[in-house]
Design a protein around this motif. Structure first.
Motif, short mmCIF file in Angstrom:
data_model
loop_
_atom_site.label_atom_id
_atom_site.label_comp_id
_atom_site.label_asym_id
_atom_site.label_seq_id
_atom_site.Cartn_x
_atom_site.Cartn_y
_atom_site.Cartn_z
N GLY A 1 20.71 5.65 13.08
CA GLY A 1 21.56 6.84 13.08
C GLY A 1 22.54 6.90 11.92
N GLU A 2 22.81 5.76 11.29
CA GLU A 2 23.74 5.72 10.17
C GLU A 2 23.04 5.72 8.82
N GLY A 3 21.72 5.87 8.83
CA GLY A 3 20.96 5.92 7.58
C GLY A 3 20.54 4.56 7.04
N ASN A 4 20.72 3.51 7.84
CA ASN A 4 20.31 2.17 7.43
C ASN A 4 18.81 1.98 7.68
N TYR A 5 18.14 1.35 6.73
CA TYR A 5 16.72 1.08 6.86
C TYR A 5 16.53 -0.24 7.60
N ILE A 6 15.66 -0.22 8.60
CA ILE A 6 15.37 -1.41 9.39
C ILE A 6 13.90 -1.75 9.17
N PHE A 7 13.64 -2.97 8.70
CA PHE A 7 12.29 -3.43 8.40
C PHE A 7 11.83 -4.39 9.48
N THR A 8 10.62 -4.17 9.99
CA THR A 8 10.02 -5.04 10.99
C THR A 8 8.63 -5.42 10.50
N GLU A 9 8.34 -6.71 10.53
CA GLU A 9 7.04 -7.20 10.05
C GLU A 9 6.15 -7.59 11.21
N ILE B 1 9.02 0.58 8.92
CA ILE B 1 10.34 0.95 8.44
C ILE B 1 10.89 2.06 9.33
N THR B 2 12.05 1.82 9.91
CA THR B 2 12.74 2.85 10.69
C THR B 2 14.12 3.04 10.09
N ILE B 3 14.72 4.17 10.40
CA ILE B 3 16.06 4.48 9.89
C ILE B 3 16.96 4.72 11.10
N THR C 1 0.83 -1.20 0.00
CA THR C 1 0.00 0.00 0.00
C THR C 1 0.87 1.25 0.00
N PRO C 2 0.27 2.42 -0.22
CA PRO C 2 1.06 3.66 -0.16
C PRO C 2 1.77 3.80 1.20
N VAL C 3 2.92 4.41 1.16
CA VAL C 3 3.74 4.62 2.35
C VAL C 3 3.14 5.76 3.17
N GLU C 4 3.14 5.57 4.48
CA GLU C 4 2.67 6.62 5.39
C GLU C 4 3.76 6.91 6.40
N ALA C 5 3.95 8.19 6.70
CA ALA C 5 4.90 8.58 7.72
C ALA C 5 4.28 8.37 9.10
N THR C 6 5.09 7.90 10.05
CA THR C 6 4.65 7.74 11.43
C THR C 6 5.58 8.53 12.32
N GLU C 7 5.32 8.49 13.60
CA GLU C 7 6.16 9.21 14.55
C GLU C 7 7.59 8.68 14.55
N ASN C 8 7.74 7.36 14.32
CA ASN C 8 9.06 6.72 14.40
C ASN C 8 9.64 6.29 13.07
N GLY C 9 8.96 6.55 11.99
CA GLY C 9 9.46 6.12 10.69
C GLY C 9 8.36 6.10 9.65
N TYR C 10 8.15 4.92 9.05
CA TYR C 10 7.17 4.76 7.97
C TYR C 10 6.47 3.43 8.11
N VAL C 11 5.33 3.31 7.46
CA VAL C 11 4.59 2.05 7.51
C VAL C 11 3.88 1.83 6.18
N THR C 12 3.74 0.56 5.81
CA THR C 12 2.98 0.14 4.64
C THR C 12 2.42 -1.26 4.94
#
Length: 96
Positions: A82-90, A78-80, A53-64
């Motif tokens: 401090g080094e700019g790495n994307y962390i995905f949690t399902e 999806i969170t980022i 689905t479309p990406v939505e911004a959240t307080e801590n990152g993004y969600v879809t």
């Protein structure tokens, strides 16, 4: 031009600007370009036949939400770091 026509054009323009600012509709890929690229890469690796689905911004990152044919949906957070790495949690979507 008639007043009604000007009013309608103004309303349409305002809706377009609102959509662009909030990232709704076709503007979602523009506003969240980098996130879409990262999610697309993740999807190719983990769920090649699924859509999201479309990406939505959240307080801590993004969600879809990942939508898989004939299977339960998955919320992808999806969170980022401090080094700019994307962390995905399902998280599975619980059907009631």
């Amino acid at each position: 031009m008639k007043k009604k026509t000007l009013l309608m054009l103004g309303a349409a323009a305002a809706a377009g600007v609102y959509g662009a600012v909030t990232g709704k509709g076709p503007f979602n890929r523009i506003r969240f370009k980098e996130q879409h690229e990262r999610i697309s890469n993740y999807m190719e690796t983990h769920y090649p036949k699924a859509i999201y689905t479309p990406v939505e911004a959240t307080e801590n990152g993004y969600v879809t939400v990942i939508k898989r044919l004939g299977m339960n949906d998955i919320i992808l957070y999806i969170t980022i770091d401090g080094e700019g790495n994307y962390i995905f949690t399902e998280s599975p979507v619980v059907q009631s």
